[in-house]
Scaffold this active site. Sequence first.
Site, mmCIF file in Angstrom:
data_model
loop_
_atom_site.group_PDB
_atom_site.id
_atom_site.type_symbol
_atom_site.label_atom_id
_atom_site.label_comp_id
_atom_site.label_asym_id
_atom_site.label_seq_id
_atom_site.Cartn_x
_atom_site.Cartn_y
_atom_site.Cartn_z
ATOM 1 N N ILE A 38 0.828 -1.363 -0.022
ATOM 2 C CA ILE A 38 -0.181 0.094 -0.059
ATOM 3 C C ILE A 38 0.964 1.377 0.227
ATOM 4 O O ILE A 38 0.523 2.247 -0.436
ATOM 5 C CB ILE A 38 -1.036 -0.044 1.330
ATOM 6 C CG1 ILE A 38 -2.154 0.932 0.920
ATOM 7 C CG2 ILE A 38 -0.384 0.355 2.540
ATOM 8 C CD1 ILE A 38 -3.199 0.826 1.882
ATOM 9 N N ASN A 48 -2.799 2.363 15.878
ATOM 10 C CA ASN A 48 -3.405 2.094 17.118
ATOM 11 C C ASN A 48 -4.061 3.375 17.680
ATOM 12 O O ASN A 48 -3.766 4.539 17.225
ATOM 13 C CB ASN A 48 -2.494 1.472 17.988
ATOM 14 C CG ASN A 48 -1.006 2.328 18.008
ATOM 15 O OD1 ASN A 48 -1.025 3.359 18.356
ATOM 16 N ND2 ASN A 48 0.154 1.559 17.361
ATOM 17 N N VAL A 62 1.384 -2.968 8.661
ATOM 18 C CA VAL A 62 1.235 -1.747 7.579
ATOM 19 C C VAL A 62 1.552 -0.489 8.270
ATOM 20 O O VAL A 62 2.041 0.299 7.542
ATOM 21 C CB VAL A 62 -0.296 -2.032 7.149
ATOM 22 C CG1 VAL A 62 -1.384 -1.474 7.964
ATOM 23 C CG2 VAL A 62 -0.252 -1.119 5.684
ATOM 24 N N ASP A 63 1.486 -0.299 9.402
ATOM 25 C CA ASP A 63 1.709 0.876 10.088
ATOM 26 C C ASP A 63 3.072 1.134 10.169
ATOM 27 O O ASP A 63 3.694 2.169 9.794
ATOM 28 C CB ASP A 63 1.208 0.706 11.654
ATOM 29 C CG ASP A 63 1.170 1.831 12.447
ATOM 30 O OD1 ASP A 63 1.456 3.031 11.983
ATOM 31 O OD2 ASP A 63 0.804 1.926 13.496
ATOM 32 N N SER A 108 -7.342 -4.475 10.755
ATOM 33 C CA SER A 108 -7.717 -5.398 12.026
ATOM 34 C C SER A 108 -7.381 -7.037 11.685
ATOM 35 O O SER A 108 -7.423 -7.664 12.607
ATOM 36 C CB SER A 108 -8.974 -5.292 12.387
ATOM 37 O OG SER A 108 -9.142 -3.933 13.031
ATOM 38 N N THR A 109 -6.877 -7.302 10.493
ATOM 39 C CA THR A 109 -6.868 -8.672 10.103
ATOM 40 C C THR A 109 -5.407 -9.212 10.438
ATOM 41 O O THR A 109 -5.078 -10.415 10.365
ATOM 42 C CB THR A 109 -7.108 -9.118 8.568
ATOM 43 O OG1 THR A 109 -6.143 -8.355 7.865
ATOM 44 C CG2 THR A 109 -8.444 -8.616 8.124
ATOM 45 N N GLY A 110 -4.413 -8.229 11.042
ATOM 46 C CA GLY A 110 -3.116 -8.792 11.195
ATOM 47 C C GLY A 110 -3.090 -8.761 12.659
ATOM 48 O O GLY A 110 -3.631 -9.709 13.505
ATOM 49 N N TYR A 128 -4.285 -7.255 15.196
ATOM 50 C CA TYR A 128 -5.459 -7.278 15.823
ATOM 51 C C TYR A 128 -6.436 -8.397 15.896
ATOM 52 O O TYR A 128 -7.429 -8.652 16.500
ATOM 53 C CB TYR A 128 -6.114 -6.099 15.404
ATOM 54 C CG TYR A 128 -5.826 -4.561 15.919
ATOM 55 C CD1 TYR A 128 -4.718 -4.961 17.112
ATOM 56 C CD2 TYR A 128 -6.277 -3.366 15.880
ATOM 57 C CE1 TYR A 128 -4.227 -3.585 17.686
ATOM 58 C CE2 TYR A 128 -5.779 -2.256 16.643
ATOM 59 C CZ TYR A 128 -4.816 -2.274 17.547
ATOM 60 O OH TYR A 128 -4.101 -1.305 17.880
#
Length: 183
Positions: free
Chosen positions: A17, A30, A39-40, A123-125, A127
């Site tokens: 991305i 977060n 990704v962050d 949220s799929t990683g 989290y």
Amino acid sequence: MPPAESPLRIELALGDITKERVDAIVNAANSGLRGGGGVDGAIHRAGGPEIMEECRRIGHCDPGDAVITGAGRLPARFVIHAVGPVWEGGRDDEELLLASCHERALELAREHGCRTVAFPAISTGAYGYPPELAARVALRATIEALERLPMIEKVRFVFVDENLLEIYGRALAHLKESAERSV
Ligand code: APR
């Protein structure tokens, strides 16, 4: 593989991305906007320290909400930091929070004149949101928000993982079928 196009102004694609040439990319942030892995981490590494300086000034973002910063060295113009829910087995308003962080991200994009936006699978990683469930919620919330935001021309969901691309592809096909049945 060419991106999977949809008349709903949603595209699904494989890729990183941080390389997206869109007006805004969305970060899976977060609440403390402190950066992290996934990704962050990739966005802050590729975008440089300016993004974190702005995040520090903003300081906080509730789950279900989003904030916007510049994009530093990234090709995008903005980064929208959306905070998804931590998966707690579905008992803690995760669905509402996941939907609302997509809506808020798209509203912020509209307020800043963005026509193209790219989302990761929020949220799929770390989290832990089960991707089959997250896909349905994220795509439905995006479809509904786009109906209210005609100035946004295209939303791309970008995945590093082929398995996620397939899962979101199936969910999108299913939502399209239901939309066609209801007209
Ligand atoms: N481009 C697109 N997608 C990516 C990239 C990338 N460069 N890097 C990772 N991903 C995908 C992961 O494969 C995952 O499916 O992003 C998805 C979201 O995973 P996370 O980044 O772990 O985000 P999330 O589950 O929302 O957890 C957020 O993780 O990094 C920390 O600071 C962040 O505390 C926050 C938490």
